[in-house]
Design a protein around this motif. Structure first.
Motif, mmCIF file in Angstrom:
data_model
loop_
_atom_site.group_PDB
_atom_site.id
_atom_site.type_symbol
_atom_site.label_atom_id
_atom_site.label_comp_id
_atom_site.label_asym_id
_atom_site.label_seq_id
_atom_site.Cartn_x
_atom_site.Cartn_y
_atom_site.Cartn_z
ATOM 1 N N GLY A 179 0.781 -1.231 0.000
ATOM 2 C CA GLY A 179 0.000 0.000 0.000
ATOM 3 C C GLY A 179 0.812 1.280 0.000
ATOM 4 O O GLY A 179 0.238 2.380 0.046
ATOM 5 N N HIS A 180 2.130 1.181 -0.088
ATOM 6 C CA HIS A 180 2.965 2.375 -0.126
ATOM 7 C C HIS A 180 2.824 3.072 -1.472
ATOM 8 O O HIS A 180 2.756 2.418 -2.523
ATOM 9 C CB HIS A 180 4.427 2.008 0.144
ATOM 10 N N GLN A 181 2.793 4.400 -1.459
ATOM 11 C CA GLN A 181 2.575 5.168 -2.670
ATOM 12 C C GLN A 181 3.804 5.209 -3.572
ATOM 13 O O GLN A 181 3.696 5.350 -4.786
ATOM 14 C CB GLN A 181 2.155 6.610 -2.311
ATOM 15 N N THR A 182 4.960 5.096 -2.972
ATOM 16 C CA THR A 182 6.204 5.036 -3.738
ATOM 17 C C THR A 182 7.267 4.376 -2.877
ATOM 18 O O THR A 182 7.037 4.071 -1.692
ATOM 19 C CB THR A 182 6.677 6.432 -4.182
ATOM 20 N N VAL A 183 8.439 4.134 -3.455
ATOM 21 C CA VAL A 183 9.559 3.506 -2.743
ATOM 22 C C VAL A 183 10.815 4.313 -3.036
ATOM 23 O O VAL A 183 11.135 4.565 -4.207
ATOM 24 C CB VAL A 183 9.768 2.038 -3.185
ATOM 25 N N HIS A 184 11.505 4.723 -1.992
ATOM 26 C CA HIS A 184 12.772 5.438 -2.156
ATOM 27 C C HIS A 184 13.912 4.420 -2.214
ATOM 28 O O HIS A 184 13.815 3.322 -1.654
ATOM 29 C CB HIS A 184 12.998 6.417 -1.010
ATOM 30 N N HIS A 185 15.001 4.811 -2.891
ATOM 31 C CA HIS A 185 16.128 3.885 -3.055
ATOM 32 C C HIS A 185 17.415 4.536 -2.571
ATOM 33 O O HIS A 185 17.794 5.631 -3.020
ATOM 34 C CB HIS A 185 16.283 3.501 -4.520
ATOM 35 N N ARG A 202 13.612 1.006 -10.388
ATOM 36 C CA ARG A 202 12.993 2.021 -11.240
ATOM 37 C C ARG A 202 11.947 1.397 -12.168
ATOM 38 O O ARG A 202 10.869 1.972 -12.377
ATOM 39 C CB ARG A 202 14.074 2.745 -12.055
ATOM 40 N N GLU A 203 12.243 0.229 -12.724
ATOM 41 C CA GLU A 203 11.300 -0.414 -13.633
ATOM 42 C C GLU A 203 10.005 -0.782 -12.920
ATOM 43 O O GLU A 203 8.906 -0.616 -13.476
ATOM 44 C CB GLU A 203 11.921 -1.664 -14.249
ATOM 45 N N ALA A 204 10.103 -1.275 -11.680
ATOM 46 C CA ALA A 204 8.903 -1.663 -10.939
ATOM 47 C C ALA A 204 8.008 -0.455 -10.683
ATOM 48 O O ALA A 204 6.776 -0.547 -10.786
ATOM 49 C CB ALA A 204 9.294 -2.330 -9.628
ATOM 50 N N LEU A 205 8.623 0.678 -10.345
ATOM 51 C CA LEU A 205 7.824 1.885 -10.098
ATOM 52 C C LEU A 205 7.149 2.368 -11.378
ATOM 53 O O LEU A 205 5.952 2.693 -11.387
ATOM 54 C CB LEU A 205 8.706 2.989 -9.508
ATOM 55 N N ARG A 206 7.891 2.419 -12.459
ATOM 56 C CA ARG A 206 7.317 2.912 -13.712
ATOM 57 C C ARG A 206 6.255 1.970 -14.257
ATOM 58 O O ARG A 206 5.264 2.412 -14.850
ATOM 59 C CB ARG A 206 8.427 3.161 -14.729
ATOM 60 N N ALA A 208 4.252 0.478 -12.467
ATOM 61 C CA ALA A 208 3.074 0.767 -11.649
ATOM 62 C C ALA A 208 2.542 2.176 -11.898
ATOM 63 O O ALA A 208 1.611 2.618 -11.211
ATOM 64 C CB ALA A 208 3.426 0.601 -10.168
ATOM 65 N N GLY A 209 3.124 2.893 -12.871
ATOM 66 C CA GLY A 209 2.679 4.246 -13.178
ATOM 67 C C GLY A 209 3.164 5.291 -12.205
ATOM 68 O O GLY A 209 2.543 6.358 -12.073
ATOM 69 N N ILE A 210 4.279 5.008 -11.523
ATOM 70 C CA ILE A 210 4.821 5.918 -10.511
ATOM 71 C C ILE A 210 6.156 6.467 -10.990
ATOM 72 O O ILE A 210 7.039 5.695 -11.387
ATOM 73 C CB ILE A 210 5.006 5.193 -9.163
ATOM 74 N N GLU A 211 6.319 7.787 -10.958
ATOM 75 C CA GLU A 211 7.599 8.383 -11.310
ATOM 76 C C GLU A 211 8.570 8.188 -10.151
ATOM 77 O O GLU A 211 8.290 8.607 -9.012
ATOM 78 C CB GLU A 211 7.443 9.872 -11.604
ATOM 79 N N PRO A 212 9.707 7.540 -10.375
ATOM 80 C CA PRO A 212 10.636 7.256 -9.274
ATOM 81 C C PRO A 212 11.157 8.532 -8.616
ATOM 82 O O PRO A 212 11.491 9.506 -9.300
ATOM 83 C CB PRO A 212 11.779 6.506 -9.965
ATOM 84 N N PRO A 213 11.239 8.551 -7.294
ATOM 85 C CA PRO A 213 11.839 9.700 -6.606
ATOM 86 C C PRO A 213 13.345 9.716 -6.834
ATOM 87 O O PRO A 213 13.926 8.717 -7.290
ATOM 88 C CB PRO A 213 11.495 9.448 -5.138
ATOM 89 N N PRO A 214 14.011 10.825 -6.541
ATOM 90 C CA PRO A 214 15.463 10.890 -6.738
ATOM 91 C C PRO A 214 16.199 9.809 -5.938
ATOM 92 O O PRO A 214 15.846 9.512 -4.799
ATOM 93 C CB PRO A 214 15.829 12.298 -6.228
ATOM 94 N N VAL A 215 17.205 9.223 -6.566
ATOM 95 C CA VAL A 215 18.019 8.206 -5.903
ATOM 96 C C VAL A 215 18.918 8.867 -4.864
ATOM 97 O O VAL A 215 19.475 9.947 -5.090
ATOM 98 C CB VAL A 215 18.877 7.444 -6.930
#
Length: 334
Positions: A179-185, A202-206, A208-215
Motif C-alpha cells: 500500500g505504499h505510494q512510492t519507494v525510495h532507493h 525504477r522499472e517496478a515503479l514505472r 506501476a505508473g509511478i515516477e521514481p523519486p530521486p536516488v
C-alpha cells in the motif's frame, strides 16, 4: 590462446633465445640496441618471465587466482568462501589478489603479482570498478571467468551472476503491494552504469505508473546509510525504502529512528544480501537473500569447464529470494 614463451619474444625481437635470457636475467652484458628490441617484444606480446606460462602450457597448474576489489564485505567474503570450498574439493589451491582501485597501474601490478604463481586460471569478482578493470586486463591466454551481480553482454567471458534486477523489481513490488505510494532507493556505488538493483527498482515503479523519486547515492557502510536515513526522515511522504545492501539498510533504520520515525510504523525498510546480522537487528530486516557461497561454487564450476573445454561455457543465472521479516508493513493511515 597459449601464453607467449621466450622463443616468441626472440622471434619478434629478431634475436636468439639465449640473448633474450641474458636480457631478462641481467647476468651477461647485452648491447643497448638488442635490449631495447627484446623489451619492446616483451611488452608487445605481454610476456611475463615467470613459471606461470610454462605451467599452463604443460597443464601442470594446480592454483587459481581470485581478483577482488574487497575481501571484507559480506558478499565478497562469502563468494570467496564458496570458491575456496569448491576449489579445495577439486584439488586446487586459491590465491587472492586484492585490486585496490581501478587505476591502470594498480590493476596491472595486481595481475603481475598473481601471475608470478603457476596459475591454471582466474576468477574475477566483477562487483565494483576495480573488478571490472581487472577483468578487462586479464591476458587472453589465461582461462578466466567472472562472478557478478548482473548479466554481461561479453560472451567471451562466462559469468555466474545474481539476477539483482529481477530481485529489486520483486522487492519494490512487494512494498507497493503493501500500500505504499512510492519507494525510495538508497543506492550502493555502481560500476560505471546504473546497478541492476537500481534498474529493477525504477522499472517496478514505472510499471506501476509511478515516477521514481530521486536516488540517494551512498557508500558501502552503515554510516552512509545512517546519513541517508536522517535525510529521509525529513520527508513525511517517505514511507518505504529499498536499500542497496543490508549494511546500508541497518544504517537507514538507525538514522530514521534517531530522527523520530518508527520502523515499520512510519517507514518500511528492505535490504539486500541477507547479511548474517540482518535477522538479529531490531526489528529484524526484510531483505533479498543472495546465496553468495553458492555463487562461488557456480563460478568455480564455470572455470573448470573453461579450462577443460578451452572455450567459454554458458553463463549461470541465480535468482535471489525475498525474505520477509518485521521491518516492513502496511503504511500508517494518513
Amino acid at each position: 590462446m597459449k601464453p607467449p614463451v621466450i622463443a616468441d619474444v626472440a622471434r619478434v625481437a629478431g634475436v636468439s633465445v639465449p640473448t633474450v635470457s641474458r636480457v631478462l636475467n641481467g647476468t651477461v652484458p647485452v648491447s643497448a640496441e638488442r635490449r631495447e628490441r627484446v623489451m619492446a617484444a616483451v611488452k608487445q606480446l605481454g610476456f611475463r618471465p615467470n613459471g606461470a606460462a610454462r605451467s599452463l602450457a604443460s597443464q601442470a597448474g594446480s592454483m587459481i587466482a581470485v581478483f577482488a576489489g574487497n575481501t571484507t564485505r559480506y558478499g565478497y567474503a562469502a563468494t570467496i568462501q564458496g570458491i575456496e570450498e569448491a576449489a579445495r574439493q577439486a584439488g586446487y589451491m586459491v590465491v587472492i589478489s586484492v585490486v585496490e582501485t581501478a587505476d591502470g597501474p594498480t590493476v596491472e601490478r595486481a595481475i603481475d603479482h598473481a601471475l608470478g604463481q603457476p596459475l591454471a586460471g582466474a576468477i574475477i569478482l566483477e562487483f565494483d570498478p576495480p573488478g571490472v578493470a581487472a577483468l578487462a586486463q586479464m591476458p587472453s591466454w589465461l582461462p578466466a571467468v567472472a562472478a557478478a551481480s548482473g548479466g554481461s553482454s561479453d560472451e567471451a567471458i562466462s559469468h555466474a551472476y545474481m539476477d539483482d534486477r529481477y530481485a529489486a523489481t520483486q522487492a519494490t513490488r512487494y512494498l507497493l503491494d503493501l500500500g505504499h505510494q512510492t519507494v525510495h532507493h538508497v543506492a550502493i556505488p555502481s560500476v560505471g552504469v546504473e546497478s541492476p538493483r537500481m534498474v529493477g527498482w525504477r522499472e517496478a515503479l514505472r510499471d506501476a505508473g509511478i515516477e521514481p523519486p530521486p536516488v540517494i547515492h551512498a557508500g558501502w557502510d552503515p554510516l552512509a546509510g545512517y546519513d541517508a536515513g536522517v535525510r529521509l526522515a525529513r520527508h513525511e511522504a517517505a514511507t518505504a525504502v529499498l536499500a542497496g545492501n543490508d549494511e546500508l539498510a541497518i544504517g537507514v533504520m538507525k538514522g530514521l529512528v534517531d530522527s523520530g520515525r518508527s520502523i515499520p510504523g512510519d517507514v518500511s525498510v528492505v535490504g539486500f544480501d541477507d547479511h548474517p546480522l540482518s535477522q538479529l537487528w531490531m526489528p529484524p530486516l526484510t531483505t533479498v537473500r543472495q546465496d553468495f557461497v553458492g555463487l562461488g561454487h557456480q563460478v568455480f564450476g564455470l572455470l573448470v569447464g573453461r579450462m577443460e573445454a578451452g572455450e567459454p561455457r554458458p553463463s549461470v543465472r541465480m535468482v535471489p529470494d525475498l525474505i520477509v521479516r518485521r521491518s516492513t508493513g502496511r503504511p500508517a493511515p494518513r
